[in-house]
Structures are given as C-alpha cells and as structure tokens.
Design a protein around this motif. Structure first.
Motif: not given
Length: 124
Positions: A11-12, A18-22, A43-46, A59-64
């Motif tokens: 997101p930044a 390769s990874d992200h804590p969430a 997409f807003r994902i809980p 959080g908001l995450w890229n749909a791709a």
C-alpha cells in the motif's frame, strides 16, 4: 464477496512484495466495500483476528491482488457514484466522515461498522 490473495502489492509503494503482516498469499478474505475511481479499484478487507492488537482496522487493498472466489454481493450494499468515483458498500458507510469517525473510535460509528460487518460476513 470473497477473494483470494494471489499477490501482495505494498500500500505504501505500489510495488509487488513477497509478504505483508496483514495479508497472506493464498488466504481468502471477505470484501466489506469496493471503491473504484482514479483508474484503480480497491477492496476494503477487515483485519484478521490475531494480526494485531485487536482493534479491527479494515484496510484498503488494490483489487489486482485478488482473484474472486465468491461473486455473491451483500444485500446491504448500495452503489453510490460521487465525483466520478463508485462505491459499493452499506449506505451508512458512504456518508461523509464515516470512516474518520470509525478510526477515531466514535462509538456510534464503531457500532454501525460492527453491525454491518456482521451482516456482510453472514452473507459471504
């Protein structure tokens, strides 16, 4: 609507990582809201239980990043088109200032989020 993570986009930076804590590749997530505009879809994902000290921070995450597993749309979603941006979400979440109130822990907004999140998860 349920999606499966097929890649992680920071997101930044917008770079594939390769990874992200969430977020975890291969994991399935319910979609709470879809936002489209400015040549992108989010997409807003809980938060997933245990990913942080518990306070749900959707959080908001890229749909791709995702493949759709279940196309079933929650019955509480409505479409709103404002300033060229499309939102699919509960009407209550589309009011100006809702997310600011939620993240500021305003009790009414937190209660509204929890109620509608539960409805969305039940239908997923």
């Amino acid at each position: 609507m349920i999606v499966r993570c097929i890649q992680i986009i920071s997101p930044a930076t917008g770079a594939v990582v390769s990874d992200h804590p969430a977020m975890r590749i291969g994991a399935e997530y319910p979609v709470l809201e879809v936002l489209a505009g400015n040549d992108r879809v989010l997409f807003r994902i809980p938060d997933q239980a245990g990913s942080r000290e518990y306070y749900d921070s959707p959080g908001l995450w890229n749909a791709a990043m995702f493949a759709v597993v279940s196309e079933r749309l929650p019955t509480c979603w409505v479409a709103e088109l404002k300033n060229g941006n499309l939102s699919l979400a509960p009407r209550e979440w589309q009011r100006a200032g809702f997310w600011e109130d939620y993240f500021d822990h305003v009790p009414a907004a937190v209660a509204e989020y929890e109620r509608l999140k539960a409805a969305i998860l039940t239908e997923s």
